[in-house]
Design a protein around this motif. Structure first.
Motif, short mmCIF file in Angstrom:
data_model
loop_
_atom_site.label_atom_id
_atom_site.label_comp_id
_atom_site.label_asym_id
_atom_site.label_seq_id
_atom_site.Cartn_x
_atom_site.Cartn_y
_atom_site.Cartn_z
N PRO A 89 -0.47 -2.85 -11.39
CA PRO A 89 0.67 -3.84 -11.49
C PRO A 89 0.70 -4.44 -10.22
O PRO A 89 0.46 -3.84 -9.07
N LYS A 90 0.91 -5.71 -10.05
CA LYS A 90 1.37 -6.38 -8.88
C LYS A 90 2.64 -6.56 -8.35
O LYS A 90 3.64 -6.49 -9.36
N GLU A 91 2.97 -6.35 -7.14
CA GLU A 91 4.26 -6.42 -6.78
C GLU A 91 4.65 -7.77 -6.68
O GLU A 91 3.95 -8.80 -6.14
#
Length: 110
Positions: free
Chosen positions: A106-108
């Motif tokens: 997952p990307k921040e």
């Protein structure tokens, strides 16, 4: 560098389907040149050129006994290819693992 020169010679020898078939047959055990040549629709002198390429690459050893030239596979020389492929496999598995992690993590939010 010598390792890669030897590897180049082996790959050149394996680039031809006739020579690969000879290697495959010699994997079963030693054979005479005439026995090896039998399945191919080429002249014996042409076939001997293939044997010489395999011999100069170190994949095949020949020994003459009387009028018969016997060929044997040098499995240690094939190990060069196996070692190189293992190095490549290791490098590419690492790259694909990093790519999978990049795509699935997952990307921040920025």
């Amino acid at each position: 560098m010598a390792k890669y020169e030897a590897l180049d010679e082996v790959f050149v020898a394996l680039a031809d389907s006739t020579r690969r078939a000879v290697i495959r047959r010699l994997g079963e055990g030693p054979a005479s040149v005439s026995e090896l040549a039998r399945p191919f629709a080429i002249t014996l002198p042409s076939f001997l050129k293939h044997v010489r390429v395999l011999e100069s690459s170190g994949l095949v050893r020949t020994a003459k006994s009387g009028r018969v030239r016997m060929c044997t596979l040098d499995r240690d020389r094939l190990a060069l290819v196996d070692g190189w492929l293992a190095e490549q496999r290791h490098a590419w598995e690492g790259r694909t693992d990093r790519l999978a992690a990049f795509v699935t993590e997952p990307k921040e939010p920025s």
